[in-house]
Structures are given as C-alpha cells and as structure tokens.
Design a protein around this motif. Structure first.
Motif, PDB file in Angstrom:
ATOM      1  N   THR A  53       0.831  -1.208   0.000  1.00  0.00           N
ATOM      2  CA  THR A  53       0.000   0.000   0.000  1.00  0.00           C
ATOM      3  C   THR A  53       0.865   1.257   0.000  1.00  0.00           C
ATOM      4  N   ASP A  54       2.179   1.097   0.118  1.00  0.00           N
ATOM      5  CA  ASP A  54       3.091   2.249   0.220  1.00  0.00           C
ATOM      6  C   ASP A  54       3.316   2.847  -1.174  1.00  0.00           C
ATOM      7  N   LEU A  55       2.871   4.072  -1.359  1.00  0.00           N
ATOM      8  CA  LEU A  55       2.954   4.667  -2.703  1.00  0.00           C
ATOM      9  C   LEU A  55       4.390   5.018  -3.076  1.00  0.00           C
ATOM     10  N   CYS A 185      -2.749  -7.923  -9.527  1.00  0.00           N
ATOM     11  CA  CYS A 185      -3.896  -7.030  -9.749  1.00  0.00           C
ATOM     12  C   CYS A 185      -4.486  -6.566  -8.415  1.00  0.00           C
ATOM     13  N   SER A 186      -4.566  -7.490  -7.458  1.00  0.00           N
ATOM     14  CA  SER A 186      -5.253  -7.130  -6.212  1.00  0.00           C
ATOM     15  C   SER A 186      -4.439  -6.152  -5.371  1.00  0.00           C
ATOM     16  N   VAL A 187      -3.097  -6.141  -5.521  1.00  0.00           N
ATOM     17  CA  VAL A 187      -2.310  -5.209  -4.699  1.00  0.00           C
ATOM     18  C   VAL A 187      -2.079  -3.867  -5.399  1.00  0.00           C
ATOM     19  N   PHE A 188      -2.412  -3.776  -6.668  1.00  0.00           N
ATOM     20  CA  PHE A 188      -2.118  -2.552  -7.428  1.00  0.00           C
ATOM     21  C   PHE A 188      -2.871  -1.371  -6.807  1.00  0.00           C
ATOM     22  N   PRO A 189      -2.154  -0.345  -6.312  1.00  0.00           N
ATOM     23  CA  PRO A 189      -2.853   0.701  -5.566  1.00  0.00           C
ATOM     24  C   PRO A 189      -3.316   1.875  -6.425  1.00  0.00           C
ATOM     25  N   VAL A 190      -4.537   2.277  -6.159  1.00  0.00           N
ATOM     26  CA  VAL A 190      -5.075   3.493  -6.780  1.00  0.00           C
ATOM     27  C   VAL A 190      -4.196   4.676  -6.388  1.00  0.00           C
ATOM     28  N   ALA A 191      -3.949   5.554  -7.342  1.00  0.00           N
ATOM     29  CA  ALA A 191      -3.203   6.800  -7.134  1.00  0.00           C
ATOM     30  C   ALA A 191      -1.703   6.595  -6.976  1.00  0.00           C
TER      31      ALA A 191
END
Ligand code: SF4
Ligand code: SF4
Length: 218
Positions: A53-55, A185-191
């Motif tokens: 989740t770390d951008l 796909c499931s871990v790919f974070p929005v933004a």
C-alpha cells in the motif's frame, strides 16, 4: 470511488537538498538533481519492504527498480533514495511537470476505477504459484492456458486482446475473475505512480498539468 492521499512530486537542484528533505518529510516525493543529467528519487522510507500500500514503493517500481536505500546519514537520513536510471529520467521530469501546479507536498484525489480500467490495458500480469493454485482451487485451471494466458521468458502471463485490453476486463470495466484475480492485480494501488501513468498513457487523463511534449514515445 477511491479517495486517496497521494504524494506530490517536486524537482530540486543540488544546492536545495535541505528543502528536498523537508518536502519528503511532509509526505512529498523529491527528484533531487545531483547534476543536470543525474537524479535521485527521494521518498518517505517504507515501514516494511513488502507494504504494497506504500505509494513510495510504487513510485520506485514505476522506474523499473525494486530496491532502495534508507540513508542513515548524509543529506537524506531516514529517507529512502534510488538513483534514477538514465532511461527513466523522462519519467521523473514528467512527474514534476505534472505536479508543478499542486502547491502542497500531498494532495487528496478521487479516482473511479470503474470509469477507468487503464491499468487493465497494455499491461503484463505475471501469474505466480499462488495465482495458479487459486485458479486450480476455483476449478479454473483453463485460465493458465490460451486464450487466457501464455508463456513468455519462462513465465506465465495473462494475454491481452488485440485492442490491448486484458481478456478479463469487461465492457463495464469490471474484472470477470475479480474474486480470484492475480495477486499483482489485487495489490495494485489506486493513485500510485503506476496508476497515474496508466491513466495518462491510456486515457490522456492528467492529475495535474498535461505534458508539454508527450514523454512516453509513440
Ligand atoms: S489505473 Fe488507477 S484509477 Fe484506473 S482502474 Fe487502475 S487503479 Fe483504478
Ligand atoms: S485480471 Fe482483472 S484486474 Fe487483472 S488486469 Fe485483467 S481485468 Fe484487470
């Protein structure tokens, strides 16, 4: 609709390293130019190396890298840095150009994945052992073969349609195999920077300034 706080990207010349460090401590990402053609990306240090989740981690992935150094001393103690590869300098220049209209170190964005679907196009989703086991448990071993998947360089990857869309991406931008979709796909974070780049490339949707010169090639 996903509401996310994302880091703003700012360029700093070499003599402004204190300002660059302060900007990152406020949550931003700094492109620190050690010379006109040598840049370092500086981001907040991830709490864990596998925190998907770390951008900041994704801003490094988007440069084609998967490692970083958390400095103990020097100009950026406690922050994560990578040298930007020469062939990715246009990417960090573009990020800073895009964000030049955003005054703070972070900004709130709202992205609607069902109105987008950009990351499900022109991608390369590699299936790992967990994905394969999940498909088999769901009775969908067929997903590991054509037309859904193919082998490439010893890996199994999802195939795309001729128009670049993933075979599983429905017309309403929902995923046809959502409950068993690949881990990538499931871990790919929005933004994330990968998300923002996909939206620019696929949809010409800019979270900031449109590019003066198209940076991604033809
Ligand atoms: S590119 Fe970003 S906003 Fe678009 S579908 Fe993917 S995660 Fe959602
Ligand atoms: S499997 Fe689903 S989530 Fe993954 S790229 Fe294809 S449509 Fe998108």
């Amino acid at each position: 609709m996903a509401r996310v706080v994302r880091s703003v990207v700012r360029s700093f010349k070499a003599k402004y390293w204190k300002e660059a460090a302060a900007f990152v401590k406020l949550g931003g990402h700094a492109v620190y130019w050690e010379s006109p053609n040598r840049a370092r990306l500086v981001v907040p240090a991830p709490k864990q190396n596998d925190d998907w989740t770390d951008l900041g981690i994704w801003s490094i992935f988007d440069l084609g890298l998967d490692r970083w150094t958390v400095r103990k001393d020097g100009k950026f103690p406690g922050l994560a840095t990578v040298k930007v590869p020469d062939d990715a300098l246009h990417i960090v220049r573009r990020r800073a150009e895009r964000d030049s209209i955003h005054p703070e170190a972070t900004r709130k964005v709202s992205f609607d994945c069902l109105a987008c679907g950009a990351c499900c196009r022109d991608n390369e989703v590699v299936l790992d052992d967990e994905d394969k086991a999940r498909f088999r448990e769901a009775g969908r071993e067929d997903l590991l073969k054509k037309p859904w998947s193919k082998r490439k360089d010893g890996k199994v990857i999802l195939t795309l349609k001729e128009n670049g869309r993933c075979h599983h991406l429905k017309r309403d931008n929902k995923c046809a195999i959502y409950t068993i979709r690949p881990g990538a796909c499931s871990v790919f974070p929005v933004a994330s920077e990968c998300c923002i780049a996909a939206r620019e490339y696929e949809l010409e949707t800019y979270d900031g300034l449109a590019p003066e010169v198209w940076p991604w090639g033809d």
